[in-house]
Design a protein around this motif. Structure first.
Motif, PDB file in Angstrom:
ATOM      1  N   THR A   1       0.837  -1.207   0.000  1.00  9.42           N
ATOM      2  CA  THR A   1       0.000   0.000   0.000  1.00  9.42           C
ATOM      3  C   THR A   1       0.870   1.255   0.000  1.00  9.42           C
ATOM      4  N   GLU A   2       1.941   1.254   0.820  1.00 11.92           N
ATOM      5  CA  GLU A   2       2.856   2.398   0.846  1.00 11.92           C
ATOM      6  C   GLU A   2       3.523   2.613  -0.508  1.00 11.92           C
ATOM      7  N   ALA A   3       3.925   1.518  -1.131  1.00 12.08           N
ATOM      8  CA  ALA A   3       4.583   1.624  -2.438  1.00 12.08           C
ATOM      9  C   ALA A   3       3.624   2.174  -3.488  1.00 12.08           C
ATOM     10  N   MET A   4       2.361   1.725  -3.436  1.00  7.68           N
ATOM     11  CA  MET A   4       1.368   2.191  -4.404  1.00  7.68           C
ATOM     12  C   MET A   4       1.134   3.691  -4.270  1.00  7.68           C
ATOM     13  N   THR A   5       1.074   4.183  -3.030  1.00 11.32           N
ATOM     14  CA  THR A   5       0.796   5.599  -2.795  1.00 11.32           C
ATOM     15  C   THR A   5       2.052   6.452  -2.749  1.00 11.32           C
ATOM     16  N   GLN A   6       3.211   5.833  -3.020  1.00 11.93           N
ATOM     17  CA  GLN A   6       4.497   6.550  -2.996  1.00 11.93           C
ATOM     18  C   GLN A   6       4.763   7.163  -1.625  1.00 11.93           C
ATOM     19  N   ALA A   7       4.310   6.477  -0.567  1.00 12.56           N
ATOM     20  CA  ALA A   7       4.488   6.994   0.795  1.00 12.56           C
ATOM     21  C   ALA A   7       5.452   6.140   1.600  1.00 12.56           C
ATOM     22  N   SER A   8       6.220   5.292   0.951  1.00 13.41           N
ATOM     23  CA  SER A   8       7.111   4.384   1.672  1.00 13.41           C
ATOM     24  C   SER A   8       8.214   5.151   2.404  1.00 13.41           C
ATOM     25  N   THR A   9       8.485   4.743   3.660  1.00 16.82           N
ATOM     26  CA  THR A   9       9.552   5.369   4.465  1.00 16.82           C
ATOM     27  C   THR A   9      10.915   4.759   4.190  1.00 16.82           C
ATOM     28  N   GLY A  10      10.958   3.586   3.566  1.00 14.19           N
ATOM     29  CA  GLY A  10      12.217   2.922   3.275  1.00 14.19           C
ATOM     30  C   GLY A  10      12.728   2.021   4.381  1.00 14.19           C
ATOM     31  N   TYR A  11      12.042   2.023   5.533  1.00 15.57           N
ATOM     32  CA  TYR A  11      12.479   1.160   6.640  1.00 15.57           C
ATOM     33  C   TYR A  11      12.191  -0.309   6.344  1.00 15.57           C
ATOM     34  N   ILE A  12      11.148  -0.562   5.588  1.00 15.68           N
ATOM     35  CA  ILE A  12      10.807  -1.933   5.210  1.00 15.68           C
ATOM     36  C   ILE A  12      10.936  -2.026   3.693  1.00 15.68           C
ATOM     37  N   ALA A  13      11.695  -2.993   3.202  1.00 17.83           N
ATOM     38  CA  ALA A  13      11.885  -3.115   1.753  1.00 17.83           C
ATOM     39  C   ALA A  13      12.267  -4.546   1.415  1.00 17.83           C
ATOM     40  N   PRO A  14      11.919  -5.001   0.225  1.00 18.14           N
ATOM     41  CA  PRO A  14      12.321  -6.332  -0.218  1.00 18.14           C
ATOM     42  C   PRO A  14      13.845  -6.407  -0.378  1.00 18.14           C
ATOM     43  N   LYS A  15      14.408  -7.602  -0.141  1.00 11.21           N
ATOM     44  CA  LYS A  15      15.853  -7.795  -0.269  1.00 11.21           C
ATOM     45  C   LYS A  15      16.214  -8.804  -1.349  1.00 11.21           C
ATOM     46  N   THR A  16      15.299  -9.722  -1.652  1.00  9.45           N
ATOM     47  CA  THR A  16      15.597 -10.735  -2.666  1.00  9.45           C
ATOM     48  C   THR A  16      15.458 -10.145  -4.062  1.00  9.45           C
ATOM     49  N   LEU A  17      16.114 -10.800  -5.023  1.00 10.06           N
ATOM     50  CA  LEU A  17      16.028 -10.316  -6.407  1.00 10.06           C
ATOM     51  C   LEU A  17      14.596 -10.363  -6.952  1.00 10.06           C
ATOM     52  N   PRO A  18      13.869 -11.488  -6.780  1.00 10.70           N
ATOM     53  CA  PRO A  18      12.480 -11.501  -7.263  1.00 10.70           C
ATOM     54  C   PRO A  18      11.636 -10.439  -6.553  1.00 10.70           C
ATOM     55  N   GLY A  19      11.837 -10.279  -5.239  1.00  5.03           N
ATOM     56  CA  GLY A  19      11.075  -9.287  -4.497  1.00  5.03           C
ATOM     57  C   GLY A  19      11.325  -7.879  -4.992  1.00  5.03           C
ATOM     58  N   ARG A  20      12.596  -7.540  -5.225  1.00  4.32           N
ATOM     59  CA  ARG A  20      12.915  -6.202  -5.706  1.00  4.32           C
ATOM     60  C   ARG A  20      12.419  -5.966  -7.136  1.00  4.32           C
ATOM     61  N   ALA A  21      12.507  -6.996  -7.956  1.00  9.23           N
ATOM     62  CA  ALA A  21      11.994  -6.868  -9.334  1.00  9.23           C
ATOM     63  C   ALA A  21      10.490  -6.596  -9.316  1.00  9.23           C
ATOM     64  N   LEU A  22       9.765  -7.347  -8.475  1.00  8.55           N
ATOM     65  CA  LEU A  22       8.324  -7.124  -8.349  1.00  8.55           C
ATOM     66  C   LEU A  22       8.044  -5.737  -7.790  1.00  8.55           C
ATOM     67  N   ALA A  23       8.875  -5.293  -6.822  1.00 12.49           N
ATOM     68  CA  ALA A  23       8.678  -3.972  -6.233  1.00 12.49           C
ATOM     69  C   ALA A  23       8.812  -2.869  -7.289  1.00 12.49           C
ATOM     70  N   VAL A  24       9.841  -2.980  -8.133  1.00 14.37           N
ATOM     71  CA  VAL A  24      10.034  -1.979  -9.189  1.00 14.37           C
ATOM     72  C   VAL A  24       8.838  -1.977 -10.143  1.00 14.37           C
ATOM     73  N   LEU A  25       8.422  -3.174 -10.553  1.00 13.39           N
ATOM     74  CA  LEU A  25       7.274  -3.279 -11.468  1.00 13.39           C
ATOM     75  C   LEU A  25       6.022  -2.699 -10.830  1.00 13.39           C
ATOM     76  N   TRP A  26       5.794  -3.015  -9.554  1.00 10.98           N
ATOM     77  CA  TRP A  26       4.597  -2.542  -8.863  1.00 10.98           C
ATOM     78  C   TRP A  26       4.599  -1.017  -8.728  1.00 10.98           C
ATOM     79  N   MET A  27       5.737  -0.433  -8.440  1.00  9.34           N
ATOM     80  CA  MET A  27       5.812   1.021  -8.320  1.00  9.34           C
ATOM     81  C   MET A  27       5.459   1.709  -9.641  1.00  9.34           C
ATOM     82  N   VAL A  28       5.986   1.169 -10.738  1.00  8.70           N
ATOM     83  CA  VAL A  28       5.693   1.759 -12.051  1.00  8.70           C
ATOM     84  C   VAL A  28       4.211   1.596 -12.396  1.00  8.70           C
TER      85      VAL A  28
END
Length: 334
Positions: free
Chosen positions: A161-188
Motif C-alpha cells: 500500500t505504501e509503495a502504491m501511494t508513494q508513501a514508503s519510508t524505506g524502513y521496510i523493503a524487499p531484499k531478494t532479487l524476485p522481491g525487488r523486481a516485483l517492487a520496481v514493477l509494482w511502483m511503475v
C-alpha cells in the motif's frame, strides 16, 4: 356510417390535441383527423375526456367511434381496441433540471457509482496480490516479512500500500532479487494506475457538473424518476425495474422536479418537449436521447367498419406534402 354523426373522443395533449379558449380544437392529430374526415366525407363531433385511460375505456366500450390524441399503440391496449396504421413514430424522452447539481451531490453520486467501486476494487485487489507475492518471496530471507503468516502478510500488504501511494519510508523493503523486481514493477504500474484512476474520477465529476446526474436512459435507475400514472411510460419503467414517482400530469411532474423532489421526468418526447418549451423553459431542459420507440395511432372499437377506409386515407395523407407542412408547423420537423 353514412348519415350518422360520429362521436370522436380526444384529450388535450399538446401539440397533438389542443383546445382553444373558444372550445375549438387543433393540433397534429386533430388536423390529421379533420383531413381524413374531409376526404371520407364524415360528419362528426369531438368529445373531450380528462385522461388517456378514460379515452381508452370509452373507445373500447363503443362510446366513441374513434379516439384521436397522442395515443401510443401498445400490446395491452391492442387487446381492447383496434388501431389505425401508425401516423407518427416517436419514443420516450427525458426532462432534467436546467441547473446543474451541487458539487457535493456530484461527488457523492460519483463515489457511489458502480464504475468507481469497480476501480477501487481493482486497485485493492492488485495491492493485496502484490503484498502476498512479496511475502512469498521474502518470508525466508527478510526478517521484516518473517514470523507468523498473519504478521508477515500484514506487513507485506502494508508495504504494498505504501509503495502504491508513494508513501514508503524505506524502513521496510524487499531484499531478494524476485522481491525487488516485483517492487520496481509494482511502483511503475501503481503510478500509472493511480494517474488513470485520478483522471477518471476528475472527468466523471466534471461531466456530472456540466451535464447533470442524468445523461441517458441508463442513468434513470440511479436517480428519482417521475412519470404520468397510466401512461405507456410506466410499462417501460416497470419492465426496466426502475422505481418511479407517479403524477397526474406532466405539468405536476415538472413542478415536482423544479421543487427538487425528483431528478428526472420521463414521458412521450414530443409532448414533453412541447410542455417544457411552453411552460418550464427556465427550470427544465430536454435531453437529446430518444428511447423505447413508440407509434401513435387512431384508436377504434374492435371490429370497427371504419378501419379500412380510415387506414387508406391516413396512409395517403402522411405521404403528402400537407403532412410534412403540418409537422413543420407544430414541431419544426422537416
Amino acid at each position: 356510417m353514412s348519415g350518422r354523426q360520429l362521436v370522436i373522443g380526444t384529450k388535450e395533449a399538446a401539440p397533438f390535441a389542443m383546445k382553444a379558449a373558444d372550445g375549438s380544437w387543433s393540433g397534429i392529430s386533430i388536423d390529421l383527423w379533420k383531413r381524413i374526415a374531409e376526404q371520407l366525407k364524415l360528419d362528426y363531433r369531438l368529445v373531450e375526456e380528462p385522461t388517456v385511460q378514460a379515452l381508452i375505456d370509452g373507445t373500447g366500450a363503443g362510446k366513441y367511434d374513434a379516439s384521436v390524441a397522442a395515443l401510443t399503440i401498445t400490446g395491452p391496449r391492442a387487446r381492447l381496441l383496434d388501431f389505425s396504421q401508425p401516423f407518427y413514430v416517436t419514443g420516450l424522452g427525458i426532462a432534467v433540471p436546467s441547473t446543474s447539481p451541487s458539487f457535493w451531490t456530484s461527488i457523492i453520486n460519483t463515489l457511489a457509482s458502480f464504475g468507481f467501486l469497480q476501480a477501487v476494487g481493482a486497485l485493492l485487489g492488485l495491492t493485496l496480490l502484490v503484498g502476498v507475492l512479496i511475502w512469498l518471496f521474502e518470508r525466508r530471507h527478510n526478517e521484516d516479512f518473517s514470523g507468523p503468516a498473519a504478521k508477515g502478510i500484514g506487513t507485506s500488504i502494508w508495504w504494498s500500500t505504501e509503495a502504491m501511494t508513494q508513501a514508503s519510508t524505506g524502513y521496510i523493503a524487499p531484499k531478494t532479487l524476485p522481491g525487488r523486481a516485483l517492487a520496481v514493477l509494482w511502483m511503475v504500474v501503481s503510478i500509472i494506475a493511480l494517474a488513470v484512476f485520478t483522471a477518471g474520477v476528475t472527468s466523471a465529476l466534471t461531466t456530472r457538473q456540466l451535464q447533470g446526474l442524468v445523461n441517458n436512459a441508463s442513468d434513470l435507475g440511479k436517480v428519482r424518476v417521475g412519470a404520468v400514472q397510466g401512461s405507456a411510460t410506466i410499462d417501460y419503467l416497470v419492465g426496466q425495474r426502475i422505481r418511479y414517482h407517479s403524477f397526474a400530469s406532466p405539468q405536476d411532474g415538472l413542478k415536482a422536479m423544479a421543487d427538487k423532489r425528483i431528478d428526472a421526468f420521463v414521458y412521450d418526447k414530443p409532448l414533453l418537449a412541447w410542455i417544457v418549451l411552453q411552460n418550464f423553459s427556465s427550470s427544465a431542459e430536454m435531453l437529446e436521447v430518444v428511447f423505447d420507440p413508440q407509434n401513435y395511432g387512431i384508436a377504434l372499437p374492435l371490429g370497427s367498419p371504419l378501419r379500412r377506409e380510415l387506414d387508406i386515407a391516413l396512409l395517403e395523407i402522411i405521404r403528402s406534402d400537407w403532412w410534412k407542412q403540418t409537422l413543420f408547423r407544430y414541431l419544426g420537423e422537416k
